[in-house]
Motif scaffolding. Sequence first.
Motif, PDB file in Angstrom:
ATOM      1  N   HIS A 123       0.834  -1.201   0.000  1.00  0.00           N
ATOM      2  CA  HIS A 123       0.000   0.000   0.000  1.00  0.00           C
ATOM      3  C   HIS A 123       0.872   1.256   0.000  1.00  0.00           C
ATOM      4  N   VAL A 124       1.960   1.203   0.759  1.00  0.00           N
ATOM      5  CA  VAL A 124       2.878   2.347   0.801  1.00  0.00           C
ATOM      6  C   VAL A 124       3.460   2.598  -0.582  1.00  0.00           C
ATOM      7  N   MET A 125       3.888   1.529  -1.241  1.00  0.00           N
ATOM      8  CA  MET A 125       4.481   1.676  -2.567  1.00  0.00           C
ATOM      9  C   MET A 125       3.461   2.170  -3.584  1.00  0.00           C
ATOM     10  N   GLU A 126       2.233   1.714  -3.480  1.00  0.00           N
ATOM     11  CA  GLU A 126       1.200   2.164  -4.412  1.00  0.00           C
ATOM     12  C   GLU A 126       1.013   3.677  -4.348  1.00  0.00           C
ATOM     13  N   ASP A 127       1.100   4.227  -3.149  1.00  0.00           N
ATOM     14  CA  ASP A 127       0.853   5.659  -2.975  1.00  0.00           C
ATOM     15  C   ASP A 127       2.121   6.503  -3.066  1.00  0.00           C
ATOM     16  N   LEU A 128       3.226   6.001  -2.529  1.00  0.00           N
ATOM     17  CA  LEU A 128       4.411   6.839  -2.352  1.00  0.00           C
ATOM     18  C   LEU A 128       5.660   6.270  -3.016  1.00  0.00           C
ATOM     19  N   GLY A 129       5.497   5.276  -3.869  1.00  0.00           N
ATOM     20  CA  GLY A 129       6.650   4.620  -4.479  1.00  0.00           C
ATOM     21  C   GLY A 129       7.502   5.526  -5.338  1.00  0.00           C
ATOM     22  N   GLY A 130       6.976   6.667  -5.752  1.00  0.00           N
ATOM     23  CA  GLY A 130       7.743   7.599  -6.556  1.00  0.00           C
ATOM     24  C   GLY A 130       8.687   8.469  -5.756  1.00  0.00           C
ATOM     25  N   SER A 131       8.678   8.336  -4.438  1.00  0.00           N
ATOM     26  CA  SER A 131       9.569   9.117  -3.577  1.00  0.00           C
ATOM     27  C   SER A 131      10.690   8.232  -3.041  1.00  0.00           C
ATOM     28  N   ASP A 132      11.780   8.872  -2.650  1.00  0.00           N
ATOM     29  CA  ASP A 132      12.938   8.149  -2.121  1.00  0.00           C
ATOM     30  C   ASP A 132      12.635   7.718  -0.688  1.00  0.00           C
ATOM     31  N   ILE A 133      12.033   6.544  -0.559  1.00  0.00           N
ATOM     32  CA  ILE A 133      11.604   6.028   0.742  1.00  0.00           C
ATOM     33  C   ILE A 133      12.080   4.587   0.884  1.00  0.00           C
ATOM     34  N   LEU A 134      12.639   4.260   2.026  1.00  0.00           N
ATOM     35  CA  LEU A 134      12.945   2.875   2.361  1.00  0.00           C
ATOM     36  C   LEU A 134      11.759   2.333   3.148  1.00  0.00           C
ATOM     37  N   VAL A 135      11.120   1.286   2.635  1.00  0.00           N
ATOM     38  CA  VAL A 135       9.923   0.724   3.261  1.00  0.00           C
ATOM     39  C   VAL A 135      10.294  -0.572   3.965  1.00  0.00           C
ATOM     40  N   LEU A 136      10.155  -0.595   5.277  1.00  0.00           N
ATOM     41  CA  LEU A 136      10.401  -1.812   6.047  1.00  0.00           C
ATOM     42  C   LEU A 136       9.155  -2.684   6.002  1.00  0.00           C
ATOM     43  N   ASP A 137       9.283  -3.854   5.427  1.00  0.00           N
ATOM     44  CA  ASP A 137       8.151  -4.752   5.221  1.00  0.00           C
ATOM     45  C   ASP A 137       7.889  -5.559   6.492  1.00  0.00           C
ATOM     46  N   GLY A 138       6.849  -5.184   7.215  1.00  0.00           N
ATOM     47  CA  GLY A 138       6.494  -5.893   8.440  1.00  0.00           C
ATOM     48  C   GLY A 138       5.256  -6.740   8.304  1.00  0.00           C
ATOM     49  N   ASP A 139       4.855  -7.044   7.068  1.00  0.00           N
ATOM     50  CA  ASP A 139       3.590  -7.741   6.851  1.00  0.00           C
ATOM     51  C   ASP A 139       3.565  -9.138   7.459  1.00  0.00           C
ATOM     52  N   THR A 140       4.730  -9.755   7.626  1.00  0.00           N
ATOM     53  CA  THR A 140       4.766 -11.099   8.201  1.00  0.00           C
ATOM     54  C   THR A 140       5.087 -11.083   9.688  1.00  0.00           C
ATOM     55  N   SER A 141       5.139  -9.892  10.292  1.00  0.00           N
ATOM     56  CA  SER A 141       5.513  -9.794  11.707  1.00  0.00           C
ATOM     57  C   SER A 141       4.382  -9.235  12.563  1.00  0.00           C
ATOM     58  N   GLY A 142       3.150  -9.436  12.110  1.00  0.00           N
ATOM     59  CA  GLY A 142       2.013  -8.977  12.895  1.00  0.00           C
ATOM     60  C   GLY A 142       1.775  -7.490  12.826  1.00  0.00           C
ATOM     61  N   ALA A 143       2.182  -6.861  11.718  1.00  0.00           N
ATOM     62  CA  ALA A 143       2.002  -5.420  11.583  1.00  0.00           C
ATOM     63  C   ALA A 143       0.526  -5.062  11.492  1.00  0.00           C
ATOM     64  N   CYS A 144       0.200  -3.890  11.998  1.00  0.00           N
ATOM     65  CA  CYS A 144      -1.132  -3.302  11.851  1.00  0.00           C
ATOM     66  C   CYS A 144      -2.227  -4.199  12.423  1.00  0.00           C
ATOM     67  N   GLY A 145      -1.939  -4.815  13.556  1.00  0.00           N
ATOM     68  CA  GLY A 145      -2.924  -5.682  14.194  1.00  0.00           C
ATOM     69  C   GLY A 145      -4.130  -4.940  14.721  1.00  0.00           C
ATOM     70  N   VAL A 146      -3.965  -3.665  15.071  1.00  0.00           N
ATOM     71  CA  VAL A 146      -5.111  -2.839  15.469  1.00  0.00           C
ATOM     72  C   VAL A 146      -5.892  -2.438  14.232  1.00  0.00           C
ATOM     73  N   GLY A 147      -5.182  -2.005  13.191  1.00  0.00           N
ATOM     74  CA  GLY A 147      -5.800  -1.769  11.897  1.00  0.00           C
ATOM     75  C   GLY A 147      -6.202  -0.347  11.605  1.00  0.00           C
ATOM     76  N   ILE A 148      -6.406   0.477  12.625  1.00  0.00           N
ATOM     77  CA  ILE A 148      -6.708   1.891  12.433  1.00  0.00           C
ATOM     78  C   ILE A 148      -5.800   2.703  13.350  1.00  0.00           C
ATOM     79  N   GLU A 149      -5.793   4.012  13.142  1.00  0.00           N
ATOM     80  CA  GLU A 149      -4.817   4.859  13.811  1.00  0.00           C
ATOM     81  C   GLU A 149      -5.042   4.951  15.325  1.00  0.00           C
ATOM     82  N   SER A 150      -4.091   5.611  15.970  1.00  0.00           N
ATOM     83  CA  SER A 150      -4.128   5.757  17.423  1.00  0.00           C
ATOM     84  C   SER A 150      -5.237   6.705  17.867  1.00  0.00           C
TER      85      SER A 150
END
Length: 453
Positions: free
Chosen positions: A205-232
Amino acid sequence: MSTTSRVIPSASEDLQQRDSTGNASCEDGVTPAGERATTATAVLGRVVPAEEPWLTEAGARLRSGKLVAFPTETVYGLGANALSEDAVLKIFQAKQRPLTDPLIVHVPDTAGALAVVDFEVEGGGGQKARRLLDLLGEKLWPGPLTLIAKADKKVPPCITAGTGFVGVRCPAHPVTRQLLSIAGVPVAAPSANRFGHVSPTQAMHVMEDLGGSDILVLDGDTSGACGVGIESTVAKIDAANDRILILRMGGVTQDRIRDALKEGGEEFSGISVYAGSVAGGKTEAKGEEEREREARGSLKDEPAKDEGQAPGLMRQLCAISDATTGQLLRHYSPDLEVFRVLGATPGSTSGRMVGGGELADLASMARTSVVVDFAGQLKGLQASAVAYSDLSIEGSADEAAKGLFRALRWAETQPSAQRLLIAGLPSKSNGDMAAAVNDRIYRSASGKTISVE
């Protein structure tokens, strides 16, 4: 029309296959070192595993003023060194975010929060505010709670949007905590998506929106990322008036904050917790809107808001007299028109637009719509819909929170879809997240609501 029931692809299906060691397979366009390759020359962003040596590189990038996207327990964040104005401005540029929207600063612990806030508040209350932050930090951090206090002078004005107040959060996800430790600097980070679009809960999702910018994206999809699912949850410590003001409902509920205050003893027994959230389910919509207006009116020197706009997220809570118009009502929005549907049952075929009274033929609308349901309220539209999915067949608000943003992004990819019909959550849904999920649904639809007769 083709129909789909609960077939939103899993994170593992969306991303490359991994071997038994957890490394990405070269057969799927990934280099042996784990960096995901791309054939599009315009793409500057890189997706890498959220592990060493990439965590060390990510920390170095943050210290040097570059951008890093990282997983949290809520959504993916787009981070920069919070003490460098030049670095922070890159966030606004990448997201196309207006400078009138302040940012949240992520810190490893309460001590880190104290380094970016200033409790020497004119008029008193500073020491009590500090004790409140200490208490809430002890009870609810690390976790999805952002606390707003007076900003220290070292915090760049672009983070506070000129208000002089800053939101601080101690995230719980282990990758984020490792990154903060390695970077050694506080990290300013909004969600890692283009401004106003659906928040990202996967690296892709990050790449779809911001892939044109110089960003290093840490892929946490297999480490239980975003378990809450919405913001703080976002809350302001208002010690001078013995209250905690909540504007944005999120991963920490109003009751949990109250419980934390009770556990703090007699000193905090008189602190009230006030929530001014956006409209919820059909039975409580009017009351929620009234509470929202009351919240705006209770803040001193708050300027009138333009019709059709929600109160500014942090600006409302900070009660800054010179605050400009805040966050637009349209937020968390997929790239198709969205209508929130309240009070539906499986047999519902029509309703009326709230505010205008026009008849809405749901059965006809469904033929060119994606339907995202909750607990089968819109089940009767499944056969005619372009595609259909249910956020929680069992009626769990917590499950709905985990899948909401992913469902919104899935909906906008469905061929021939002209709009999205999404069911609101009843106020008495199972779990704690109904109010927070309804807030996101309300904003994703820009308030457009169909009430079923």
